[in-house]
Design a protein around this motif. Sequence first.
Motif, PDB file in Angstrom:
ATOM      1  N   LEU A   1      -3.314  -2.227  -4.734  1.00  0.00           N
ATOM      2  CA  LEU A   1      -2.079  -2.836  -5.197  1.00  0.00           C
ATOM      3  C   LEU A   1      -2.066  -3.420  -6.599  1.00  0.00           C
ATOM      4  CD1 LEU A   1      -1.851  -2.749  -1.996  1.00  0.00           C
ATOM      5  CD2 LEU A   1      -0.996  -5.019  -1.978  1.00  0.00           C
TER       6      LEU A   1
ATOM      7  N   PHE B   1       0.506  -1.767   4.435  1.00  0.00           N
ATOM      8  CA  PHE B   1      -0.732  -1.859   3.503  1.00  0.00           C
ATOM      9  C   PHE B   1      -1.767  -1.502   4.522  1.00  0.00           C
ATOM     10  CE2 PHE B   1       1.313  -5.393   1.497  1.00  0.00           C
ATOM     11  CZ  PHE B   1       2.271  -4.638   0.537  1.00  0.00           C
TER      12      PHE B   1
ATOM     13  N   TRP C   1      -6.773  -3.730  -1.015  1.00  0.00           N
ATOM     14  CA  TRP C   1      -6.124  -4.425   0.316  1.00  0.00           C
ATOM     15  C   TRP C   1      -7.169  -4.594   1.359  1.00  0.00           C
ATOM     16  CZ3 TRP C   1      -2.284  -7.696   0.716  1.00  0.00           C
ATOM     17  CH2 TRP C   1      -1.836  -8.194   2.085  1.00  0.00           C
TER      18      TRP C   1
ATOM     19  N   ASP D   1      -6.198   0.193   0.172  1.00  0.00           N
ATOM     20  CA  ASP D   1      -5.121   0.607  -0.748  1.00  0.00           C
ATOM     21  C   ASP D   1      -5.204  -0.322  -2.064  1.00  0.00           C
ATOM     22  OD1 ASP D   1      -3.899   2.217   1.098  1.00  0.00           O
ATOM     23  OD2 ASP D   1      -2.178   1.072   1.568  1.00  0.00           O
TER      24      ASP D   1
ATOM     25  N   TRP E   1       0.629   0.714  -4.371  1.00  0.00           N
ATOM     26  CA  TRP E   1       1.822  -0.012  -4.156  1.00  0.00           C
ATOM     27  C   TRP E   1       1.969  -1.040  -5.382  1.00  0.00           C
ATOM     28  CZ3 TRP E   1       4.724   1.736  -0.345  1.00  0.00           C
ATOM     29  CH2 TRP E   1       4.089   2.525   0.845  1.00  0.00           C
TER      30      TRP E   1
END
Length: 329
Positions: free
Chosen positions: A309, A303, A327, A307, A252
């Motif tokens: 980011l 999320f 995350w 993950d 992300w």
Amino acid sequence: MTRNNLAAITAVGGYVPSTVLDNYQLEKMVDTSNDWILSRTGIQERRILTDPEKATSDMAAEAIKDLLENSDTNPEEIDCLVLATATPDQLLAPTAPVVCQKAGLTNAWGFDLNGACSGFLYALSTAAALIESGRHKKVIVVGVDTMSRIIDYTDRNTCVLFGDGAGAVLLEASENNGLKDFVLKTNGAGSEFLSVSGGGSLKPFHDGTLENREQFVKQDGRTVFKNAIESMTNTCNEILERNLLDVTDVDWVIPHQANIRIINAVASNLNVPMEKVKVNIERYGNTTAATIPLCLWDFKNDFKTGDRLLLTAFGAGFTFGSCYLSWGK
């Protein structure tokens, strides 16, 4: 970059005022239109703190209370508050102690940090160091701004852009996930292109300052636009390169919500599909230091633990930078 003890985001909170200022209302205030605002900025509406008895500290306290409730955290457990804002309640005293009092953080010390729209990233890096040092166990970072108090609602170039809001994150130590790297930069040559020139030690408030409307935000939109795209793209690429990451490794991207065309351009430069870019500018506008934490708050359920980011921002100063994190705790 790897560390034995990471500072992880373990909870998020947020707050936006209830009053909505949409584009159709702005059509009645300045020479603009809903279609023009939407096409040029991506903004449909923004939230405004209209209560004259409320200020930045109140929004920050509400975001913290939301965070504490979501994470079942006792306010007395918080060791420190790092408050990122360009709109403190007043020049003196600082706003962070007021927020601590309003949020019930009776054992915390705190301080203000003004990095404009990059303030949340600057504050996040500062708070991470407090966790990584082992000196603090729980640190809250808040990005908050009451931009409506420094916006000239007769200036169509700026009044369509900004809104009010607050976002908060809780940092705790983790051996697995957390804030892994930052690239933070400044370029003081850009200070003239986005500023509130009045009210500081250079131009204290006096009749001439107010007459010239120097208490309000002024910007050279074209210069800011160009530098924002370039700076956010470059710091993202730098952080990916030094962490041996390909952009496809990123789950992300959370960009500062200044303008949808800036967001689209940065995503295009990085070759990131917009499906992986979090955007909420249509609802809040540019809330300055609050944009990234409000995105984390809005999309937290998307999320998953682990993950990757990529956060990136650009603001007055110029200030800019990026952050890479994994995350969860």
